[in-house]
Write a protein that holds these residues in place. Structure first.
Motif, PDB file in Angstrom:
ATOM      1  N   LEU A   1      51.261  71.685  -6.000  1.00 51.97           N
ATOM      2  CA  LEU A   1      50.905  70.397  -5.411  1.00 51.97           C
ATOM      3  C   LEU A   1      50.528  70.544  -3.949  1.00 51.97           C
ATOM      4  O   LEU A   1      49.566  69.925  -3.482  1.00 51.97           O
TER       5      LEU A   1
ATOM      6  N   ALA B   1      47.006  71.624  -3.537  1.00 52.35           N
ATOM      7  CA  ALA B   1      46.088  70.540  -3.896  1.00 52.35           C
ATOM      8  C   ALA B   1      45.997  69.516  -2.772  1.00 52.35           C
ATOM      9  O   ALA B   1      44.923  68.985  -2.477  1.00 52.35           O
TER      10      ALA B   1
ATOM     11  N   ALA C   1      43.887  71.061   0.119  1.00 52.11           N
ATOM     12  CA  ALA C   1      42.453  71.059  -0.195  1.00 52.11           C
ATOM     13  C   ALA C   1      41.851  69.671  -0.054  1.00 52.11           C
ATOM     14  O   ALA C   1      40.758  69.508   0.507  1.00 52.11           O
ATOM     15  N   LEU C   2      42.553  68.658  -0.548  1.00 49.94           N
ATOM     16  CA  LEU C   2      42.018  67.296  -0.478  1.00 49.94           C
ATOM     17  C   LEU C   2      42.003  66.778   0.955  1.00 49.94           C
ATOM     18  O   LEU C   2      41.043  66.114   1.368  1.00 49.94           O
TER      19      LEU C   2
ATOM     20  N   THR D   1      51.304  73.232 -12.876  1.00 50.91           N
ATOM     21  CA  THR D   1      51.356  74.194 -11.781  1.00 50.91           C
ATOM     22  C   THR D   1      52.187  75.391 -12.250  1.00 50.91           C
ATOM     23  O   THR D   1      52.650  75.440 -13.389  1.00 50.91           O
TER      24      THR D   1
ATOM     25  N   GLU E   1      47.876  66.447 -13.586  1.00 50.45           N
ATOM     26  CA  GLU E   1      47.144  67.373 -12.737  1.00 50.45           C
ATOM     27  C   GLU E   1      47.607  67.227 -11.293  1.00 50.45           C
ATOM     28  O   GLU E   1      47.735  66.093 -10.792  1.00 50.45           O
ATOM     29  N   PRO E   2      47.860  68.330 -10.582  1.00 49.55           N
ATOM     30  CA  PRO E   2      48.300  68.205  -9.190  1.00 49.55           C
ATOM     31  C   PRO E   2      47.291  67.486  -8.313  1.00 49.55           C
ATOM     32  O   PRO E   2      47.664  66.812  -7.350  1.00 49.55           O
ATOM     33  N   GLY E   3      46.017  67.591  -8.634  1.00 49.70           N
ATOM     34  CA  GLY E   3      45.009  66.874  -7.855  1.00 49.70           C
ATOM     35  C   GLY E   3      45.166  65.370  -7.925  1.00 49.70           C
ATOM     36  O   GLY E   3      44.852  64.656  -6.955  1.00 49.70           O
TER      37      GLY E   3
ATOM     38  N   ALA F   1      47.911  64.612  -5.548  1.00 53.13           N
ATOM     39  CA  ALA F   1      47.390  64.756  -4.190  1.00 53.13           C
ATOM     40  C   ALA F   1      46.597  63.521  -3.775  1.00 53.13           C
ATOM     41  O   ALA F   1      46.654  63.099  -2.611  1.00 53.13           O
TER      42      ALA F   1
END
Length: 231
Positions: free
Chosen positions: A19, A22, A25-26, A177, A197-199, A202
């Motif tokens: 997480l 993610a 990145a975001l 993950t 999904e970790p995204g 995020a």
């Protein structure tokens, strides 16, 4: 990964994987300047300090160092976490205590160290608990103790900092993950397990950070729609 030098700095603990990665990145894509405390190196170009969060004094020092290096701190996201499932009688004391330290005590330590910058900038805190912070299960006494603690800590912190620092409690369910990789088979999700999904989680973190002044997102539960540990 290229950061926007004009965006606020956001510290993400555990930002090298799962997480945390993610979230990093975001944030970078959304104009923030993420920085990381972790035992492993995060994505290229992200400022970071290597630190074992079980050493809470070192975690505090790393937080202060990153804030000074980046000229302030606009937010903290405490995404670091660990677990070793097992019955209380079977889990070595040092393992049990490490789980509580990394998941709960380090959360408080990092936020405490960042408070001078957060209060000065009207910044934000997003703590990451777990659905096992609101629902207890067997063979998870350390993890439940820590995550229930994060829930209580964050609710109290929100009351304490109301009007000065935005505080959000994020309660995620299981995610796809590496969190489960080192577990024995009985403690791993099955092939058909409903995981998020970790995204997606995020994105909820970003939503909390993007709220306008005076608007508080106090708590969010983010999980797969068939999450077995919630409600």
């Amino acid at each position: 990964m290229t950061n926007n030098p004009s965006g606020p700095a956001v510290l993400v603990t555990g930002g090298a994987s799962g997480l945390g990665a993610a979230v990093v990145a975001l944030l970078a894509k959304s104009g923030y300047r993420p920085c990381v405390i972790d035992r492993r190196q995060p994505a290229d170009g992200v400022p970071w300090i290597e630190c074992d969060l079980a050493d809470t004094r070192a975690a505090e020092a790393a937080t202060r160092s990153l804030a000074e290096q980046l000229g302030g701190m606009g937010a903290v996201v405490t995404a670091a976490g660990m677990d070793v499932p097992g019955r209380l009688a079977d889990l070595p004391a040092q393992v049990w205590e490490r789980i509580v330290t990394v998941d709960l005590l380090a959360t408080a330590a990092v936020i405490r160290a960042a408070l001078p910058w957060l209060t000065g900038s009207g910044g934000s805190v997003v703590t990451i608990a777990s659905t096992l912070g609101v629902k207890a299960v067997s063979d998870a006494t350390a993890y439940c103790a820590a995550k229930f603690g994060v829930v209580g800590f964050t609710r109290a912190l929100a009351a304490e900092l109301a009007g000065t620092v935005g505080v959000t409690l994020l309660i995620p369910g299981g995610m796809r993950t590496a969190f489960f990789d080192d577990r024995v088979a009985q403690y791993r999700p099955g092939a058909d397990a409903a995981l998020n999904e970790p995204g997606d989680v995020a994105a909820a973190v970003l939503f909390a950070l993007q709220q306008p002044a005076g608007c508080a997102v106090r708590e969010m539960v983010i999980c797969a729609d068939q999450e077995s540990s919630y409600p």
